[in-house]
Design an enzyme around this catalytic site. Sequence first.
Site, PDB file in Angstrom:
ATOM      1  CB  THR A  60      -0.934   0.027   1.225  1.00  0.00           C
ATOM      2  OG1 THR A  60      -0.145  -0.059   2.417  1.00  0.00           O
ATOM      3  CG2 THR A  60      -1.937  -1.107   1.188  1.00  0.00           C
ATOM      4  CB  THR A  62       5.025  -0.605   3.220  1.00  0.00           C
ATOM      5  OG1 THR A  62       3.683  -1.061   3.375  1.00  0.00           O
ATOM      6  CG2 THR A  62       5.793  -0.792   4.511  1.00  0.00           C
ATOM      7  CB  THR A  63       8.854   0.521  -0.196  1.00  0.00           C
ATOM      8  OG1 THR A  63       8.679  -0.900  -0.061  1.00  0.00           O
ATOM      9  CG2 THR A  63      10.312   0.811  -0.523  1.00  0.00           C
ATOM     10  CD1 TRP A  64       7.970   7.424  -1.345  1.00  0.00           C
ATOM     11  CD2 TRP A  64       5.817   7.421  -1.962  1.00  0.00           C
ATOM     12  NE1 TRP A  64       7.704   8.644  -1.920  1.00  0.00           N
ATOM     13  CE2 TRP A  64       6.391   8.667  -2.312  1.00  0.00           C
ATOM     14  CE3 TRP A  64       4.480   7.187  -2.263  1.00  0.00           C
ATOM     15  CZ2 TRP A  64       5.657   9.670  -2.936  1.00  0.00           C
ATOM     16  CZ3 TRP A  64       3.758   8.189  -2.892  1.00  0.00           C
ATOM     17  CH2 TRP A  64       4.336   9.410  -3.221  1.00  0.00           C
ATOM     18  CG  HIS A 119       2.738  -5.321   6.769  1.00  0.00           C
ATOM     19  ND1 HIS A 119       2.635  -4.083   6.176  1.00  0.00           N
ATOM     20  CD2 HIS A 119       3.710  -5.986   6.077  1.00  0.00           C
ATOM     21  CE1 HIS A 119       3.509  -3.993   5.181  1.00  0.00           C
ATOM     22  NE2 HIS A 119       4.163  -5.125   5.100  1.00  0.00           N
ATOM     23  NE  ARG A 141      -0.909   1.815  -4.764  1.00  0.00           N
ATOM     24  CZ  ARG A 141       0.098   1.196  -5.351  1.00  0.00           C
ATOM     25  NH1 ARG A 141       0.766   0.253  -4.679  1.00  0.00           N
ATOM     26  NH2 ARG A 141       0.457   1.493  -6.583  1.00  0.00           N
ATOM     27  NE  ARG A 274       3.768  -4.275 -10.261  1.00  0.00           N
ATOM     28  CZ  ARG A 274       2.946  -3.912 -11.246  1.00  0.00           C
ATOM     29  NH1 ARG A 274       3.242  -4.240 -12.493  1.00  0.00           N
ATOM     30  NH2 ARG A 274       1.846  -3.228 -10.998  1.00  0.00           N
ATOM     31  CE  LYS A 275       3.877  -1.341 -15.205  1.00  0.00           C
ATOM     32  NZ  LYS A 275       2.655  -1.317 -16.056  1.00  0.00           N
ATOM     33  N   GLY A 276       5.261   1.802  -9.100  1.00  0.00           N
ATOM     34  CA  GLY A 276       5.004   2.992  -8.302  1.00  0.00           C
ATOM     35  C   GLY A 276       4.009   3.937  -8.941  1.00  0.00           C
TER      36      GLY A 276
END
EC number: 2.8.2.-
Length: 309
Positions: A60, A62-64, A119, A141, A274-276
């Site tokens: 959703t 998380t990385t960002w 999570h 998201r 992947r795409k963001g």
Amino acid sequence: MEEILKTLPQHTCSWLKHKIIMYKYQDFWTSKQLLEGTLMAQQSFKAEPSDVFLCSAPKTGTTWLKALAFAIVTRENFDESTSPLLKKLVHECVPFLERQVEEIEHNRESSSLPLVATHLPYASLPESVIASNCRMVYIYRNIKDVIVSNYHFLREAFKLSMEDAPFEETFEDFYNGNSSYGPYWDHILGYRKASLDMPDKILFLKYEDLKSEPISNVKRLAEFIGYPFSNDEEKAGVIENIINMCSFENLSSLEVNKTRKPKGGMLENRLYYRKGQDGDWKNYFTNEMKEKIDKIMDEKLSGTGLILK
């Protein structure tokens, strides 16, 4: 552990060729490994009032969120040319509660980093987290993009082609609530209710808003977690520098995120990038799928003020 597992409902992900068995614990689905970490966290983790929890369902944003929060709280020590984010996967910079309880405790002794990622649904957080009155940031998201992102992440993790892992099957799993840490709508609702009860302790961030209005939302994030930008920093472009450093385009282009695996990890770093993009679901969903998932989300989120379309 085996005795506990025997008492729990099970679900096998057929679209992953039965490579994942999930167990339903406290009304959410999780794997055996993550359940072990969850139990350890619930039993032994001691939250501090200064902690900042970065909460999310998988895939959703998380990385960002981790990258932005890490860059914000460490900006006095690092800039966009020296940040550890340039040499490590962001998940190595911000510890994950369900896997790294001991590392979180060690961080408290060796550094002042307040960030912890999880999570876990709100109702399943360790009691000390709620009792500590620490701050939480929750990112959510559009479920349709979450489904697509989750599909590709797990498919590539298990090295399956799209022919071997039909998208229609992962859609049905999500639609039926059988997703990791899901049902997704319950995950959102738990944090939403808590945020309405404690708006000064839980910040709700929408992934799509962060994409469309990054400056105002990064300012909001920094203020909420206790690291506001000064007027001088704003004039010097510090906010824009952090946004650019943490952008999908920048992080995904780094060598560390193209070729490596985290220490002790099994997954390649590239799988987290992947795409963001927003709206990739349109390349996968039929009209019937869209109508089905929109209907259930409308029903589940009715009255919350949240829109995930």
